[in-house]
Design a protein around this motif. Structure first.
Motif, short mmCIF file in Angstrom:
data_model
loop_
_atom_site.label_atom_id
_atom_site.label_comp_id
_atom_site.label_asym_id
_atom_site.label_seq_id
_atom_site.Cartn_x
_atom_site.Cartn_y
_atom_site.Cartn_z
N LYS A 114 -7.05 -29.88 -24.28
CA LYS A 114 -7.24 -30.92 -23.26
C LYS A 114 -6.50 -30.57 -21.98
CE LYS A 114 -7.89 -35.07 -26.04
NZ LYS A 114 -7.11 -36.11 -26.72
N ASP A 115 -5.24 -30.17 -22.13
CA ASP A 115 -4.41 -29.88 -20.96
C ASP A 115 -4.97 -28.72 -20.14
OD1 ASP A 115 -2.82 -31.89 -21.80
OD2 ASP A 115 -1.15 -30.64 -22.49
N SER A 132 -11.69 -21.86 -28.21
CA SER A 132 -11.00 -20.76 -27.52
C SER A 132 -9.48 -20.91 -27.66
CB SER A 132 -11.43 -20.64 -26.06
OG SER A 132 -11.64 -21.88 -25.48
N VAL A 133 -9.00 -22.15 -27.75
CA VAL A 133 -7.56 -22.33 -27.98
C VAL A 133 -7.21 -21.81 -29.37
CG1 VAL A 133 -5.76 -24.07 -28.42
CG2 VAL A 133 -7.19 -24.25 -26.38
N THR A 134 -8.03 -22.13 -30.36
CA THR A 134 -7.77 -21.68 -31.72
C THR A 134 -7.67 -20.15 -31.78
OG1 THR A 134 -8.92 -23.59 -32.61
CG2 THR A 134 -8.64 -21.73 -34.09
N MET A 135 -8.57 -19.48 -31.03
CA MET A 135 -8.56 -18.02 -31.03
C MET A 135 -7.27 -17.49 -30.38
SD MET A 135 -11.84 -15.76 -30.05
CE MET A 135 -11.51 -15.42 -28.35
N ARG A 177 -4.59 -16.63 -23.10
CA ARG A 177 -3.50 -16.49 -24.08
C ARG A 177 -2.15 -16.85 -23.46
NH1 ARG A 177 -1.30 -11.88 -27.53
NH2 ARG A 177 -0.69 -11.00 -25.54
N GLN A 178 -1.95 -16.37 -22.22
CA GLN A 178 -0.69 -16.64 -21.52
C GLN A 178 -0.60 -18.12 -21.14
OE1 GLN A 178 0.21 -13.87 -18.45
NE2 GLN A 178 2.09 -14.90 -17.86
N GLN A 179 -1.72 -18.68 -20.71
CA GLN A 179 -1.71 -20.10 -20.37
C GLN A 179 -1.37 -20.95 -21.59
OE1 GLN A 179 -5.01 -21.68 -17.94
NE2 GLN A 179 -5.68 -19.58 -17.67
N ILE A 180 -1.94 -20.56 -22.74
CA ILE A 180 -1.65 -21.31 -23.98
C ILE A 180 -0.17 -21.20 -24.31
CG2 ILE A 180 -2.03 -21.38 -26.48
CD1 ILE A 180 -4.92 -20.34 -25.91
N PHE A 181 0.34 -19.96 -24.26
CA PHE A 181 1.75 -19.75 -24.59
C PHE A 181 2.65 -20.58 -23.67
CE2 PHE A 181 5.81 -17.66 -23.87
CZ PHE A 181 6.30 -17.65 -25.17
N GLU A 182 2.37 -20.54 -22.38
CA GLU A 182 3.24 -21.25 -21.43
C GLU A 182 3.12 -22.77 -21.59
OE1 GLU A 182 3.60 -17.69 -18.13
OE2 GLU A 182 2.24 -19.34 -17.71
N VAL A 222 2.54 -24.28 -24.49
CA VAL A 222 3.30 -24.59 -25.71
C VAL A 222 4.80 -24.56 -25.41
CG1 VAL A 222 3.90 -23.75 -28.03
CG2 VAL A 222 1.51 -23.75 -27.28
N ARG A 223 5.24 -23.56 -24.67
CA ARG A 223 6.66 -23.45 -24.36
C ARG A 223 7.13 -24.65 -23.53
NH1 ARG A 223 8.35 -18.15 -21.38
NH2 ARG A 223 7.11 -19.11 -19.75
N ALA A 224 6.31 -25.06 -22.57
CA ALA A 224 6.70 -26.17 -21.70
C ALA A 224 6.75 -27.48 -22.49
CB ALA A 224 5.72 -26.28 -20.54
N ALA A 225 5.83 -27.63 -23.46
CA ALA A 225 5.77 -28.89 -24.21
C ALA A 225 6.86 -28.96 -25.27
CB ALA A 225 4.41 -29.03 -24.86
N GLY A 226 7.31 -27.79 -25.76
CA GLY A 226 8.28 -27.80 -26.85
C GLY A 226 7.54 -27.84 -28.18
#
Ligand SMILES: [Zn+2]
Length: 430
Positions: free
Chosen positions: A52-53, A60-63, A32-37, A39-43
């Motif tokens: 992919k990244d 699991s990303v969707t969840m 969850r934290q990896q996804i958030f970070e 998204v924040r880094a990409a804008g």
């Protein structure tokens, strides 16, 4: 004979070998934290790209994304695809929900205090500067200055202080970031003050404290060229000489949170007296007060007592520009010592980039072609080019932005930890 080991060889099977503390790795952070970070880094980024990244399944990303959207931390935004803008449904991307939180960053310094407010996505909302006299403050004075500045910048941003989710605070000196303790600072009379806790209680919001050089490094890491680099150094030159070091995308703080005091590395045995009480520190040759000290004696400016160091330095700079030999030699000498300091950084850490941060005018002289050549001579000859050096003269506002990054980073950890707790409670309840 075998070298003496700490462990009895017979007990090795039980004791094991290799580091006992698992290495800090981003892959160990909750997804969850990896996804958030990410998204924040990409804008702005599509779900499929996040998967992919992070090299995980889209499911699991969707969840993870649903949890983050539910928690109000990220949101879906319409992304226009090239050439497809006019047909069909717009593509959906993810972005940080900017209005979810706001944090403040404050930098206290000898000359002025600066403050910024940024939103959860890191956008600058408001900033404020207050001039001050360079005198060390008592704790109550410091709290009052902070409160006053914070209220001003909040008024500009159109929000109340209580609406802030955190405050990052930077000041010069020796700061233990982990415990929030200021061991010594030129802007503070008292020593060994648990400033983060005291200021937090006074202002009613969570406060995080760090050394100002670390904050300018954080600013580069979060908002500047450092975003793309894994290992780099920032050297700050103003009232003192500071340094921040990024190793594997993280600020290196040392075992006690006090690392990287480049200004107090010795460049001369029994040399010039430093503010820290020792002799021969780099700072005692390069910092503002060192230049001012030289100027008052070499140029016989003793009668100008009471004028600010800034005015004195500007005058010294003007004299050097006009060809005054004494003034020039003061900058030249400081530049040579700076070259020693920088070559030590290169020899010790092999950074991919060194960023010099401070006021422009000083670098015209301190970091002249002579300094570069001197540094080249002092760095070990490997046959490879030395790391590039960039000068970023962005001023105190950048430092305050680094303070805001400190607050954002702490807030993120808190939010993700809170999520982790509720997730583990759910698991426990099942
Ligand atoms: Zn020193």
């Amino acid at each position: 004979m075998m070298p003496q080991m700490h462990n009895d060889p017979a007990s090795n099977a039980v004791a094991g070998c290799g580091p006992l503390i698992p290495p800090l790795s981003d892959s160990l952070r909750p997804l969850r934290q990896q996804i958030f970070e990410r998204v924040r880094a990409a804008g702005m980024i599509a779900r499929v790209q996040v998967a992919k990244d992070l090299a995980v399944s889209p499911a699991s990303v969707t969840m993870g994304v649903s949890e983050l959207i539910e928690a109000g931390l990220i949101e879906e935004v319409a992304a226009t695809r090239e050439g497809e803008a006019s047909r069909g449904r717009p593509a959906v991307a993810l972005g940080v929900r900017a209005e979810a939180h706001r944090v403040a960053g404050i930098k206290l310094s000898d000359r002025e205090h600066t403050a910024v407010i940024v939103d959860f996505a890191g956008n600058l909302i408001a900033n404020e500067v207050v001039e001050r006299k360079p005198l060390a403050m008592t704790l109550p004075q410091m709290l009052a200055a902070m409160e006053n500045l914070l209220d001003k910048v909040c008024a500009k941003a159109g929000i109340g202080r209580k609406e802030l989710s955190g405050l990052g605070l930077g000041l010069p000196g020796f700061v233990d970031q982990q415990s929030g303790t200021v061991l010594w600072s030129s802007v503070m009379m008292d020593r060994n003050v648990g400033l983060a806790a005291i200021a937090g209680a006074h202002l009613g919001i969570p406060v995080h404290v760090d050394n100002d050089a670390n904050l300018v490094t954080l600013a580069e890491l979060w908002f500047g060229v450092g975003r793309r680099l894994s290992d780099f150094a920032v050297v700050t030159i103003e009232h003192g000489v500071g340094m921040g070091l990024v190793v594997n995308h993280r600020i290196y703080r040392g075992a006690h949170g006090l690392g990287m005091e480049l200004g107090h590395t010795k460049v001369q045995l029994d040399g010039a007296l430093c503010r820290c009480g020792q002799r021969g520190c780099l700072e005692a040759y390069v910092a503002d007060y060192a230049l001012a000290r030289e100027a008052t004696t070499a140029l016989n400016w003793m009668g100008k007592d009471g004028q600010s160091i800034n005015i004195l330095l500007e005058s010294l700079y003007d004299h050097a520009k006009a060809g005054n030999a004494s003034a020039r030699s003061i900058f030249r000498r400081a530049g040579r010592y700076l070259a020693v300091g920088l070559s030590n950084v290169v020899n010790l850490f092999d950074p991919s980039l060194i960023i010099l941060s401070g006021e422009r005018m000083r670098f015209d002289y301190l970091y002249a072609a002579d300094t570069l050549a001197e540094m080249e001579n002092l760095a070990i000859a490997t046959g490879r080019p030395r790391p590039p050096i960039e000068i970023h003269a962005w001023g105190d506002m950048l430092w305050a932005q680094g303070a805001a990054a400190l607050a954002l980073s702490a807030l993120t950890e808190d939010l993700m930890a809170a999520g982790r707790d509720s997730a583990s409670r759910e698991v426990a309840a099942q």
